[in-house]
Design a protein around this motif. Structure first.
Motif, PDB file in Angstrom:
ATOM      1  N   GLY A  67      18.339  19.995  28.695  1.00 14.87           N
ATOM      2  CA  GLY A  67      18.141  18.572  28.554  1.00 14.87           C
ATOM      3  C   GLY A  67      16.648  18.220  28.450  1.00 14.87           C
ATOM      4  O   GLY A  67      15.822  19.080  28.246  1.00 14.87           O
ATOM      5  N   GLU A  68      16.408  16.964  28.558  1.00 11.93           N
ATOM      6  CA  GLU A  68      15.016  16.523  28.484  1.00 11.93           C
ATOM      7  C   GLU A  68      14.495  16.279  29.910  1.00 11.93           C
ATOM      8  O   GLU A  68      14.921  15.325  30.569  1.00 11.93           O
ATOM      9  CB  GLU A  68      14.926  15.257  27.619  1.00 11.93           C
ATOM     10  N   PRO A  69      13.576  17.136  30.382  1.00  7.87           N
ATOM     11  CA  PRO A  69      13.153  17.028  31.784  1.00  7.87           C
ATOM     12  C   PRO A  69      12.480  15.705  32.127  1.00  7.87           C
ATOM     13  O   PRO A  69      12.590  15.235  33.258  1.00  7.87           O
ATOM     14  CB  PRO A  69      12.166  18.200  31.948  1.00  7.87           C
ATOM     15  N   LEU A  70      11.835  15.078  31.140  1.00 12.92           N
ATOM     16  CA  LEU A  70      11.103  13.844  31.477  1.00 12.92           C
ATOM     17  C   LEU A  70      12.015  12.637  31.653  1.00 12.92           C
ATOM     18  O   LEU A  70      11.554  11.582  32.073  1.00 12.92           O
ATOM     19  CB  LEU A  70      10.008  13.570  30.435  1.00 12.92           C
ATOM     20  N   VAL A  71      13.321  12.771  31.344  1.00 13.18           N
ATOM     21  CA  VAL A  71      14.213  11.637  31.625  1.00 13.18           C
ATOM     22  C   VAL A  71      14.759  11.693  33.055  1.00 13.18           C
ATOM     23  O   VAL A  71      15.402  10.757  33.519  1.00 13.18           O
ATOM     24  CB  VAL A  71      15.405  11.507  30.624  1.00 13.18           C
ATOM     25  N   GLY A  97       8.692  15.615  24.062  1.00  7.33           N
ATOM     26  CA  GLY A  97       7.407  14.931  23.903  1.00  7.33           C
ATOM     27  C   GLY A  97       7.461  13.426  23.760  1.00  7.33           C
ATOM     28  O   GLY A  97       6.430  12.759  23.757  1.00  7.33           O
ATOM     29  N   ILE A  98       8.671  12.865  23.686  1.00  5.76           N
ATOM     30  CA  ILE A  98       8.764  11.434  23.377  1.00  5.76           C
ATOM     31  C   ILE A  98       8.219  10.558  24.530  1.00  5.76           C
ATOM     32  O   ILE A  98       7.735   9.462  24.301  1.00  5.76           O
ATOM     33  CB  ILE A  98      10.216  11.032  22.970  1.00  5.76           C
ATOM     34  N   ASN A 116       4.997  22.671  26.765  1.00  5.66           N
ATOM     35  CA  ASN A 116       5.474  23.121  25.457  1.00  5.66           C
ATOM     36  C   ASN A 116       6.221  21.937  24.863  1.00  5.66           C
ATOM     37  O   ASN A 116       7.088  21.353  25.527  1.00  5.66           O
ATOM     38  CB  ASN A 116       6.459  24.288  25.588  1.00  5.66           C
ATOM     39  N   ILE A 117       5.866  21.601  23.639  1.00  4.89           N
ATOM     40  CA  ILE A 117       6.486  20.433  23.009  1.00  4.89           C
ATOM     41  C   ILE A 117       7.288  20.896  21.799  1.00  4.89           C
ATOM     42  O   ILE A 117       6.772  21.650  20.966  1.00  4.89           O
ATOM     43  CB  ILE A 117       5.398  19.419  22.585  1.00  4.89           C
ATOM     44  N   SER A 118       8.523  20.448  21.736  1.00  6.75           N
ATOM     45  CA  SER A 118       9.363  20.861  20.611  1.00  6.75           C
ATOM     46  C   SER A 118       9.158  19.913  19.447  1.00  6.75           C
ATOM     47  O   SER A 118       9.173  18.689  19.625  1.00  6.75           O
ATOM     48  CB  SER A 118      10.834  20.858  21.041  1.00  6.75           C
ATOM     49  N   LEU A 119       8.941  20.465  18.288  1.00  4.22           N
ATOM     50  CA  LEU A 119       8.661  19.642  17.108  1.00  4.22           C
ATOM     51  C   LEU A 119       9.084  20.437  15.874  1.00  4.22           C
ATOM     52  O   LEU A 119       8.486  21.462  15.556  1.00  4.22           O
ATOM     53  CB  LEU A 119       7.149  19.343  17.050  1.00  4.22           C
ATOM     54  N   LYS A 137       6.235   9.517  15.329  1.00  5.28           N
ATOM     55  CA  LYS A 137       4.948   8.909  15.687  1.00  5.28           C
ATOM     56  C   LYS A 137       4.721   9.007  17.208  1.00  5.28           C
ATOM     57  O   LYS A 137       3.639   9.379  17.662  1.00  5.28           O
ATOM     58  CB  LYS A 137       4.962   7.449  15.238  1.00  5.28           C
ATOM     59  N   ARG A 138       5.751   8.703  17.959  1.00  7.28           N
ATOM     60  CA  ARG A 138       5.597   8.741  19.431  1.00  7.28           C
ATOM     61  C   ARG A 138       5.375  10.157  19.931  1.00  7.28           C
ATOM     62  O   ARG A 138       4.620  10.394  20.868  1.00  7.28           O
ATOM     63  CB  ARG A 138       6.839   8.145  20.103  1.00  7.28           C
ATOM     64  N   VAL A 139       6.052  11.124  19.296  1.00  8.90           N
ATOM     65  CA  VAL A 139       5.863  12.513  19.731  1.00  8.90           C
ATOM     66  C   VAL A 139       4.427  12.965  19.418  1.00  8.90           C
ATOM     67  O   VAL A 139       3.769  13.601  20.254  1.00  8.90           O
ATOM     68  CB  VAL A 139       6.898  13.454  19.067  1.00  8.90           C
ATOM     69  N   MET A 140       3.918  12.570  18.234  1.00 10.95           N
ATOM     70  CA  MET A 140       2.539  12.941  17.884  1.00 10.95           C
ATOM     71  C   MET A 140       1.552  12.286  18.850  1.00 10.95           C
ATOM     72  O   MET A 140       0.560  12.890  19.243  1.00 10.95           O
ATOM     73  CB  MET A 140       2.220  12.546  16.434  1.00 10.95           C
ATOM     74  N   GLN A 141       1.849  11.054  19.258  1.00  9.45           N
ATOM     75  CA  GLN A 141       0.974  10.394  20.250  1.00  9.45           C
ATOM     76  C   GLN A 141       1.028  11.150  21.579  1.00  9.45           C
ATOM     77  O   GLN A 141       0.026  11.290  22.270  1.00  9.45           O
ATOM     78  CB  GLN A 141       1.409   8.939  20.463  1.00  9.45           C
ATOM     79  N   GLY A 142       2.209  11.668  21.901  1.00  8.58           N
ATOM     80  CA  GLY A 142       2.367  12.465  23.121  1.00  8.58           C
ATOM     81  C   GLY A 142       1.533  13.741  23.046  1.00  8.58           C
ATOM     82  O   GLY A 142       0.903  14.153  24.026  1.00  8.58           O
TER      83      GLY A 142
END
Ligand code: SAM
Ligand code: SF4
Length: 325
Positions: A67-71, A97-98, A116-119, A137-142
């Motif tokens: 899952g997404e750990p930051l949620v 990264g969002i 580590n950011i998935s992209l 855009k938000r991931v790149m800002q991250g």
């Protein structure tokens, strides 16, 4: 501690949640996975207790994933507590990264060392299609925020899928010339939603390397990379970043595997591709002490197989986000 094949198991990957705010096509079904009842998911206190006990058997590095750990609510506090364990010398996360731009500062303060950011695409529309709702855009800002905050090294996980994003490998490689990011091309694995089609769609390392060297010149192997794990790294001439390959399919790295996984529902999983799990949640909830928790963890370590047998198919009902990628 050493497992049955004399590998030193020092790295625990913890899935802190099975939930995610993306629905990547190779990872999750479009309408998500069946929600697991809240009480089945380990609390952050339980996760912490397991990590603390795991230090007793030699765990020194922890990666939080999902899952997404930051949620997961409370994740910053969990990192802070892990950071206060003297035995742990590296805390990392794998994230889409969002939420990184808004959470980066707090994560850094809490003691997170690496991200580590998935992209999977540098093209907005395609990124949206692959993730089914992600905003590039938000991931790149991250990613920019992570660079600004000095997380090091910043690794980018790019799963290459033939006919989907395989035409972007040169663009990703070119990015490493100008920005100190370490792009790791990951061979698509036949797990969960991708299991029926992964074999026809994964792109092997040699093919990607040939495309890059043809267009951008030679790649020099780098021997030392912090937290290099199973990846092999190369650099283009004068590049600020590097290019890595994780080749679970074409060239497995099981003989060097030093990891144990903890699923969001409290299963200790010795190998991602092996259904066997040791339930640690039930004994933990019965009130066992730290030494007994550590003993159960060591039993799971001893179940680690010598290598994975992923190429023979995936017969697990669960998808990657439930086990912890
Ligand atoms: N949500 C976070 C993220 O995407 O970074 C963490 C969890 S995700 C399951 C961890 C990693 O597993 C991601 O880099 C993702 O691309 C990768 N992954 C998921 N399914 C995969 C598959 N079938 N083959 C290869 N990699 C996969
Ligand atoms: Fe979510 Fe990560 Fe799976 Fe994508 S790869 S659906 S971001 S868990």
């Amino acid at each position: 501690m050493l497992d049955g094949y004399k590998r030193d198991i020092s790295y625990l990957r913890v899935s802190v949640t099975d939930r995610c705010n993306f629905r990547c096509v190779y990872c999750m079904p479009a309408d998500g996975v069946k929600t697991i009842e809240h009480k089945e998911i380990l609390t952050l206190e339980e996760i912490f207790q397991i990590i603390k006990a795991a230090t007793k058997i030699g765990i020194r590095k922890v990666r939080l994933t999902g899952g997404e750990p930051l949620v997961r609510l409370g994740i910053v506090d969990l990192i802070n507590r892990i950071n206060n364990l003297p035995e742990i010398d590296d805390i990392a996360i794998t994230t889409n990264g969002i939420l990184l731009q808004e959470m980066g500062t707090d994560l850094k303060k809490a003691g997170l060392n690496r991200v580590n950011i998935s992209l999977d695409s540098l093209n907005h529309k395609r990124f949206h299609n692959i993730t089914r709702n992600g905003d590039l855009k938000r991931v790149m800002q991250g990613i920019e925020e992570a660079l600004r905050l000095g997380f090091h090294p910043i690794k980018i996980n790019t799963v290459v899928v033939r006919g989907v994003n395989s035409d972007e490998v040169v663009e990703f490689a070119r990015w490493t010339k100008e920005v100190p990011v370490h792009v790791r091309f990951i061979e698509l694995m036949p797990i969960g939603t991708s299991s029926p089609w992964a074999e026809d769609r994964y792109v092997p390392e040699e093919e990607i390397k040939d495309i890059i060297t043809d267009r951008l010149g030679s790649l020099t192997e780098i021997k030392k990379m912090k937290g290099s794990g199973p990846a092999r790294y190369y650099k283009l001439d004068n590049a600020l970043g590097s290019i890595g390959f994780i080749t679970a399919m074409s060239n497995h790295f099981c003989s060097k595997c030093n990891r144990l996984r903890l699923t969001a529902t409290g299963g200790l999983r010795p190998c991602l591709f092996d259904k066997r799990e040791v339930d640690i949640k039930t004994p933990l909830r019965s009130g066992i002490n730290e030494d007994v928790i550590a003993k159960i963890i060591s039993e799971a370590v001893l179940l680690k197989p010598d290598r994975h047998h992923m190429n023979y198919g995936w017969d697990d009902q669960r998808v990657m986000s439930q086990i912890g990628g």
